[in-house]
Design a protein around this motif. Structure first.
Motif, PDB file in Angstrom:
ATOM      1  N   MET A 144       0.844  -1.174   0.000  1.00 42.61           N
ATOM      2  CA  MET A 144       0.000   0.000   0.000  1.00 42.61           C
ATOM      3  C   MET A 144       0.892   1.240   0.000  1.00 42.61           C
ATOM      4  O   MET A 144       1.894   1.293   0.679  1.00 42.61           O
ATOM      5  CB  MET A 144      -0.911  -0.007   1.224  1.00 42.61           C
ATOM      6  N   THR A 145       0.486   2.218  -0.739  1.00 43.92           N
ATOM      7  CA  THR A 145       1.240   3.455  -0.843  1.00 43.92           C
ATOM      8  C   THR A 145       1.023   4.329   0.395  1.00 43.92           C
ATOM      9  O   THR A 145      -0.017   4.269   1.014  1.00 43.92           O
ATOM     10  CB  THR A 145       0.837   4.223  -2.122  1.00 43.92           C
ATOM     11  N   HIS A 146       2.026   5.082   0.733  1.00 48.83           N
ATOM     12  CA  HIS A 146       1.886   6.019   1.845  1.00 48.83           C
ATOM     13  C   HIS A 146       1.962   7.456   1.348  1.00 48.83           C
ATOM     14  O   HIS A 146       2.182   8.375   2.122  1.00 48.83           O
ATOM     15  CB  HIS A 146       2.945   5.741   2.915  1.00 48.83           C
ATOM     16  N   THR A 147       1.788   7.630   0.050  1.00 46.20           N
ATOM     17  CA  THR A 147       1.758   8.972  -0.511  1.00 46.20           C
ATOM     18  C   THR A 147       0.429   9.631  -0.174  1.00 46.20           C
ATOM     19  O   THR A 147      -0.522   8.970   0.216  1.00 46.20           O
ATOM     20  CB  THR A 147       1.925   8.924  -2.043  1.00 46.20           C
ATOM     21  N   LYS A 148       0.373  10.917  -0.372  1.00 47.49           N
ATOM     22  CA  LYS A 148      -0.877  11.649  -0.129  1.00 47.49           C
ATOM     23  C   LYS A 148      -1.679  11.695  -1.425  1.00 47.49           C
ATOM     24  O   LYS A 148      -1.932  12.761  -1.973  1.00 47.49           O
ATOM     25  CB  LYS A 148      -0.577  13.034   0.424  1.00 47.49           C
ATOM     26  N   ARG A 149      -2.063  10.519  -1.892  1.00 43.07           N
ATOM     27  CA  ARG A 149      -2.856  10.382  -3.117  1.00 43.07           C
ATOM     28  C   ARG A 149      -4.160   9.698  -2.734  1.00 43.07           C
ATOM     29  O   ARG A 149      -4.150   8.656  -2.080  1.00 43.07           O
ATOM     30  CB  ARG A 149      -2.067   9.547  -4.119  1.00 43.07           C
ATOM     31  N   ILE A 150      -5.283  10.291  -3.138  1.00 43.16           N
ATOM     32  CA  ILE A 150      -6.588   9.799  -2.717  1.00 43.16           C
ATOM     33  C   ILE A 150      -7.527   9.741  -3.920  1.00 43.16           C
ATOM     34  O   ILE A 150      -7.533  10.648  -4.749  1.00 43.16           O
ATOM     35  CB  ILE A 150      -7.162  10.691  -1.591  1.00 43.16           C
ATOM     36  N   VAL A 151      -8.300   8.669  -4.011  1.00 47.46           N
ATOM     37  CA  VAL A 151      -9.270   8.517  -5.092  1.00 47.46           C
ATOM     38  C   VAL A 151     -10.660   8.852  -4.569  1.00 47.46           C
ATOM     39  O   VAL A 151     -11.003   8.503  -3.440  1.00 47.46           O
ATOM     40  CB  VAL A 151      -9.222   7.093  -5.705  1.00 47.46           C
TER      41      VAL A 151
END
Length: 156
Positions: A1-8
């Motif tokens: 799982m990514t820990h970037t600040k990217r949200i769908v």
């Protein structure tokens, strides 16, 4: 799982306006928003939108997902069918914090016919700022994931 600040974000036709308001709000908080629609008010099927958003989160493309429909219930059910997704529908800030802190939820579902804009944004903030506590809660999340794996094995 990514820990970037990217949200769908996704919704059915009923929740387009609130979804777009939430998208602008989370972008202002520093999140990279992936809004996968829809953009026109023609009737759409919430299971398709819930699944599409959940697949973005499950793949690691997005850290979190926010999905909306009339009640938040149907689209949440569709999202939770995607392996690796833990999505809860929330109508209050306490529940939004708890699904992150205790259940390591990676998706939030909201009902446009249940919430006003102000409360919806407060719920989003509570969800995004809460951190998973781990500990005894990690054991329980592991149990949920094990059930998912067992069910997939039964289907094979």
């Amino acid at each position: 799982m990514t820990h970037t600040k990217r949200i769908v974000l996704s919704s059915d036709h009923a929740a387009i306006e609130l979804r777009q308001t939430i998208a602008a709000h989370v972008a202002d908080l520093g999140w990279e928003v992936v809004d996968i629609g829809p953009v026109t008010p023609e009737s759409t099927h919430y299971p398709l939108h819930g699944k599409a958003a959940a697949e973005r989160v499950a793949s690691g493309d997005c850290r979190f997902g926010i999905i909306l429909c009339g009640t938040g219930q149907g689209i949440m059910m569709a999202a939770n069918k995607v392996p690796g997704i833990r999505c809860g529908v929330c109508s209050d800030t306490f529940s939004a914090r708890m699904i992150r802190q205790h259940n390591d939820a990676n998706m939030l579902s909201l009902g446009v016919r249940v919430l006003g804009e102000g409360l919806a944004l407060e719920i989003v903030d509570a969800f995004l700022t809460a951190e998973f506590e781990g500990g005894r809660h990690a054991t329980r999340v592991d149990m949920i994931e094990a059930q998912e794996t067992q069910e997939a094995g039964l289907m094979a």
